[in-house]
Design a protein around this motif. Structure first.
Motif, PDB file in Angstrom:
ATOM      1  N   ILE A 148     -14.768-114.986 -66.899  1.00  0.00           N
ATOM      2  CA  ILE A 148     -14.345-113.773 -66.208  1.00  0.00           C
ATOM      3  C   ILE A 148     -13.433-114.202 -65.059  1.00  0.00           C
ATOM      4  CG2 ILE A 148     -15.096-111.752 -64.911  1.00  0.00           C
ATOM      5  CD1 ILE A 148     -17.723-111.868 -66.426  1.00  0.00           C
ATOM      6  N   HIS A 149     -12.193-113.751 -65.085  1.00  0.00           N
ATOM      7  CA  HIS A 149     -11.226-114.074 -64.041  1.00  0.00           C
ATOM      8  C   HIS A 149     -11.286-112.982 -62.975  1.00  0.00           C
ATOM      9  CE1 HIS A 149      -8.969-117.194 -66.428  1.00  0.00           C
ATOM     10  NE2 HIS A 149      -9.688-116.593 -67.373  1.00  0.00           N
ATOM     11  N   LEU A 150     -11.318-113.403 -61.726  1.00  0.00           N
ATOM     12  CA  LEU A 150     -11.453-112.467 -60.619  1.00  0.00           C
ATOM     13  C   LEU A 150     -10.366-112.714 -59.577  1.00  0.00           C
ATOM     14  CD1 LEU A 150     -14.686-113.825 -61.072  1.00  0.00           C
ATOM     15  CD2 LEU A 150     -15.061-111.484 -60.321  1.00  0.00           C
ATOM     16  N   LEU A 151     -10.012-111.646 -58.868  1.00  0.00           N
ATOM     17  CA  LEU A 151      -9.050-111.724 -57.765  1.00  0.00           C
ATOM     18  C   LEU A 151      -9.690-111.169 -56.507  1.00  0.00           C
ATOM     19  CD1 LEU A 151      -5.610-110.567 -59.268  1.00  0.00           C
ATOM     20  CD2 LEU A 151      -6.248-112.875 -58.538  1.00  0.00           C
ATOM     21  N   TYR A 257     -10.983-123.799 -56.559  1.00  0.00           N
ATOM     22  CA  TYR A 257     -11.390-124.961 -57.339  1.00  0.00           C
ATOM     23  C   TYR A 257     -12.921-125.001 -57.335  1.00  0.00           C
ATOM     24  CZ  TYR A 257      -7.044-127.241 -58.802  1.00  0.00           C
ATOM     25  OH  TYR A 257      -5.873-127.561 -59.453  1.00  0.00           O
ATOM     26  N   ASP A 258     -13.512-126.156 -57.171  1.00  0.00           N
ATOM     27  CA  ASP A 258     -14.965-126.262 -57.286  1.00  0.00           C
ATOM     28  C   ASP A 258     -15.699-125.609 -56.115  1.00  0.00           C
ATOM     29  OD1 ASP A 258     -14.633-127.653 -59.603  1.00  0.00           O
ATOM     30  OD2 ASP A 258     -15.037-129.633 -58.731  1.00  0.00           O
ATOM     31  N   THR A 259     -16.823-125.004 -56.425  1.00  0.00           N
ATOM     32  CA  THR A 259     -17.822-124.578 -55.442  1.00  0.00           C
ATOM     33  C   THR A 259     -19.173-125.002 -55.980  1.00  0.00           C
ATOM     34  OG1 THR A 259     -16.545-122.649 -54.711  1.00  0.00           O
ATOM     35  CG2 THR A 259     -18.904-122.641 -54.256  1.00  0.00           C
ATOM     36  N   ALA A 260     -19.970-125.650 -55.146  1.00  0.00           N
ATOM     37  CA  ALA A 260     -21.291-126.082 -55.605  1.00  0.00           C
ATOM     38  C   ALA A 260     -22.250-126.170 -54.430  1.00  0.00           C
ATOM     39  CB  ALA A 260     -21.209-127.441 -56.303  1.00  0.00           C
ATOM     40  N   VAL A 261     -23.497-125.894 -54.712  1.00  0.00           N
ATOM     41  CA  VAL A 261     -24.589-126.111 -53.764  1.00  0.00           C
ATOM     42  C   VAL A 261     -25.570-127.061 -54.432  1.00  0.00           C
ATOM     43  CG1 VAL A 261     -26.475-125.075 -52.463  1.00  0.00           C
ATOM     44  CG2 VAL A 261     -24.284-123.877 -52.653  1.00  0.00           C
ATOM     45  N   VAL A 262     -25.938-128.119 -53.724  1.00  0.00           N
ATOM     46  CA  VAL A 262     -26.876-129.113 -54.249  1.00  0.00           C
ATOM     47  C   VAL A 262     -28.209-128.418 -54.536  1.00  0.00           C
ATOM     48  CG1 VAL A 262     -28.125-131.235 -53.667  1.00  0.00           C
ATOM     49  CG2 VAL A 262     -25.710-130.967 -53.025  1.00  0.00           C
ATOM     50  N   PRO A 263     -28.831-128.705 -55.683  1.00  0.00           N
ATOM     51  CA  PRO A 263     -30.045-127.973 -56.077  1.00  0.00           C
ATOM     52  C   PRO A 263     -31.106-127.861 -54.996  1.00  0.00           C
ATOM     53  CG  PRO A 263     -29.322-129.358 -57.887  1.00  0.00           C
ATOM     54  CD  PRO A 263     -28.419-129.664 -56.734  1.00  0.00           C
ATOM     55  N   GLU A 264     -31.333-128.932 -54.227  1.00  0.00           N
ATOM     56  CA  GLU A 264     -32.383-128.916 -53.207  1.00  0.00           C
ATOM     57  C   GLU A 264     -32.078-127.962 -52.057  1.00  0.00           C
ATOM     58  OE1 GLU A 264     -32.454-132.598 -55.528  1.00  0.00           O
ATOM     59  OE2 GLU A 264     -30.860-131.606 -54.376  1.00  0.00           O
ATOM     60  N   HIS A 265     -30.841-127.481 -51.968  1.00  0.00           N
ATOM     61  CA  HIS A 265     -30.445-126.626 -50.843  1.00  0.00           C
ATOM     62  C   HIS A 265     -30.074-125.212 -51.293  1.00  0.00           C
ATOM     63  CE1 HIS A 265     -30.421-129.873 -47.830  1.00  0.00           C
ATOM     64  NE2 HIS A 265     -30.101-130.640 -48.860  1.00  0.00           N
ATOM     65  N   THR A 294     -10.072-116.811 -59.037  1.00  0.00           N
ATOM     66  CA  THR A 294     -11.127-117.690 -59.503  1.00  0.00           C
ATOM     67  C   THR A 294     -11.539-117.272 -60.895  1.00  0.00           C
ATOM     68  OG1 THR A 294     -13.244-118.712 -58.904  1.00  0.00           O
ATOM     69  CG2 THR A 294     -13.087-116.326 -58.616  1.00  0.00           C
ATOM     70  N   ASP A 295     -12.304-118.120 -61.549  1.00  0.00           N
ATOM     71  CA  ASP A 295     -12.920-117.722 -62.817  1.00  0.00           C
ATOM     72  C   ASP A 295     -14.317-118.297 -62.870  1.00  0.00           C
ATOM     73  OD1 ASP A 295     -12.897-120.380 -64.403  1.00  0.00           O
ATOM     74  OD2 ASP A 295     -10.789-120.164 -63.882  1.00  0.00           O
ATOM     75  N   ASN A 296     -15.196-117.548 -63.472  1.00  0.00           N
ATOM     76  CA  ASN A 296     -16.585-117.969 -63.637  1.00  0.00           C
ATOM     77  C   ASN A 296     -16.993-117.777 -65.083  1.00  0.00           C
ATOM     78  OD1 ASN A 296     -17.018-116.336 -60.577  1.00  0.00           O
ATOM     79  ND2 ASN A 296     -17.300-118.530 -60.766  1.00  0.00           N
ATOM     80  N   ALA A 297     -17.788-118.699 -65.578  1.00  0.00           N
ATOM     81  CA  ALA A 297     -18.368-118.488 -66.898  1.00  0.00           C
ATOM     82  C   ALA A 297     -19.201-117.210 -66.870  1.00  0.00           C
ATOM     83  CB  ALA A 297     -19.242-119.676 -67.282  1.00  0.00           C
ATOM     84  N   GLN A 298     -19.139-116.467 -67.953  1.00  0.00           N
ATOM     85  CA  GLN A 298     -19.879-115.198 -68.020  1.00  0.00           C
ATOM     86  C   GLN A 298     -21.364-115.400 -67.760  1.00  0.00           C
ATOM     87  OE1 GLN A 298     -19.810-113.320 -71.911  1.00  0.00           O
ATOM     88  NE2 GLN A 298     -19.675-111.299 -70.976  1.00  0.00           N
ATOM     89  N   PHE A 312     -14.470-110.070 -54.616  1.00  0.00           N
ATOM     90  CA  PHE A 312     -13.725-110.357 -55.841  1.00  0.00           C
ATOM     91  C   PHE A 312     -13.943-109.246 -56.852  1.00  0.00           C
ATOM     92  CE2 PHE A 312     -13.752-114.727 -54.253  1.00  0.00           C
ATOM     93  CZ  PHE A 312     -12.560-115.259 -54.745  1.00  0.00           C
ATOM     94  N   ARG A 313     -12.879-108.932 -57.593  1.00  0.00           N
ATOM     95  CA  ARG A 313     -12.956-107.923 -58.645  1.00  0.00           C
ATOM     96  C   ARG A 313     -12.406-108.488 -59.946  1.00  0.00           C
ATOM     97  NH1 ARG A 313     -16.075-106.504 -55.702  1.00  0.00           N
ATOM     98  NH2 ARG A 313     -16.201-104.600 -54.439  1.00  0.00           N
ATOM     99  N   GLU A 314     -13.034-108.094 -61.062  1.00  0.00           N
ATOM    100  CA  GLU A 314     -12.598-108.630 -62.345  1.00  0.00           C
ATOM    101  C   GLU A 314     -11.144-108.291 -62.616  1.00  0.00           C
ATOM    102  OE1 GLU A 314     -13.719-108.430 -67.107  1.00  0.00           O
ATOM    103  OE2 GLU A 314     -15.279-107.991 -65.614  1.00  0.00           O
ATOM    104  N   HIS A 315     -10.425-109.291 -63.067  1.00  0.00           N
ATOM    105  CA  HIS A 315      -8.987-109.190 -63.303  1.00  0.00           C
ATOM    106  C   HIS A 315      -8.677-109.198 -64.803  1.00  0.00           C
ATOM    107  CE1 HIS A 315      -4.750-109.878 -62.937  1.00  0.00           C
ATOM    108  NE2 HIS A 315      -4.807-111.162 -63.206  1.00  0.00           N
TER     109      HIS A 315
END
Length: 330
Positions: A148-151, A257-265, A294-298, A312-315
């Motif tokens: 899903i691509h978002l703007l 680009y990448d966004t991540a949070v370490v599992p323990e946090h 951005t895009d995110n897996a569904q 963000f809204r779906e594009h």
């Protein structure tokens, strides 16, 4: 008289060849994705002439009887441990030159090269409902993931989450290469990306260390891109991060680009805090950038929820397709 297409490898990218490649990509983008801004000539030239991270790229041009470039294809071959089986296809045919077997001949060349390189899988992205998706399905590619691509309109994004840090966390920012004193912690945090949803894709794993995160920053710098990072520290541990790239010459749109949070946090609102802080940084440092893509897996419901809260809204939608290289295509 039969219509003859010549497929030739592109081993050296001249100014003229880059311009021809760009013309095909731009025309295809405008035709297949109305309203989307095609990449600039400078951006295409940088992509063709700059080495990728832990990978190399094979390129081909399809030329018609009149000498015009009708189609282009690139095959990225990954070389890092855990991804040596994978190749990634990029293929465009000029809208005015379709239905002449150009795409099929380019694909056949790419599949042959992937077999020679002993690749197991070939992946590529196509827009939902577009000609690329129909092409993939006609050539035995299997749909393995939906994006899903978002703007985001930067001016109206909800950045209230950036107003106060979650207890025990501190914000750090940098541009380009990560500072030496944060490099090890950043590399460790990068490995949190390995649990992102990948559907049925034969994706493998990426293993990050200090040299690799520095190498990624060098690739972007060599292209003339600007890399912005906002990260959360918990003591000496990097608990999460988010990255934005502004491509060379870009005047309007930044790319997530990448966004991540370490599992323990996870569970402390770090994703929302970091992304809201990035929006505030963009407003202050790059006021000409008015939107983020951005895009995110569904299946990535958590990050989709964070992005939607931010504004963000779906594009549009696209699909990742995968081909069993050894099985071949019709």
């Amino acid at each position: 008289m039969s219509y003859t297409i010549a497929i030739s490898p592109l081993s050296w990218v001249s100014v003229e060849k880059a311009a021809a490649w760009h013309e095909v990509v731009a025309a295809s983008t405008e035709h297949d994705l109305p309203g989307e801004q095609p990449p600039s000539l400078k951006q295409v030239q940088a992509q063709l002439t700059t080495g990728g991270l832990d990978s190399r790229r094979l390129l081909w041009l399809a030329t018609g009887p009149d000498g015009a470039v009708e189609g282009v294809a690139g095959l990225r071959l990954f070389d890092s441990p855990g991804r040596e089986h994978l190749s990634e296809l990029e293929l465009y045919v000029h809208p005015d030159r379709r239905r002449r077997d150009v795409g099929s001949q380019l694909l056949a060349q790419a599949v042959f090269a992937a077999r020679v390189e002993q690749r197991r899988s070939m992946v590529g992205v196509a827009a939902d409902g577009g000609p690329g998706a129909a092409f993939c399905e006609a050539h035995e590619f299997r749909r393995v993931l939906t994006f899903i691509h978002l703007l985001l309109d930067v001016a109206v994004a909800d950045t209230r989450a950036a107003s106060a840090a979650p207890p025990g966390y501190a914000l750090v920012t940098w541009t380009g290469t990560v500072p030496d004193d944060l490099a090890g912690a950043f590399a460790a945090a990068k490995n949190a990306m390995n649990d992102m949803p990948t559907g049925e894709m034969d994706y493998g794993e990426q293993h990050w260390d200090v040299e690799r995160v520095r190498a990624m920053a060098r690739v972007l710098a060599d292209r003339g891109d600007i890399l912005l990072t906002v990260a959360a520290l918990h003591g000496n541990v990097m608990a999460g991060f988010t990255e934005i790239v502004i491509r060379a010459g870009e005047q309007r749109r930044a790319l997530q680009y990448d966004t991540a949070v370490v599992p323990e946090h996870r569970g402390h609102g770090l994703g929302m805090w970091l992304k809201a802080a990035m929006v505030r940084r963009l407003r202050a440092e790059h006021p000409g950038i008015t939107e983020i893509e951005t895009d995110n897996a569904q299946d990535n419901v958590h990050m989709l929820a964070v992005n939607q809260r931010l504004g963000f809204r779906e594009h549009r939608r696209s699909h990742e397709y995968q081909l069993d290289v050894q099985a071949g295509t019709r």
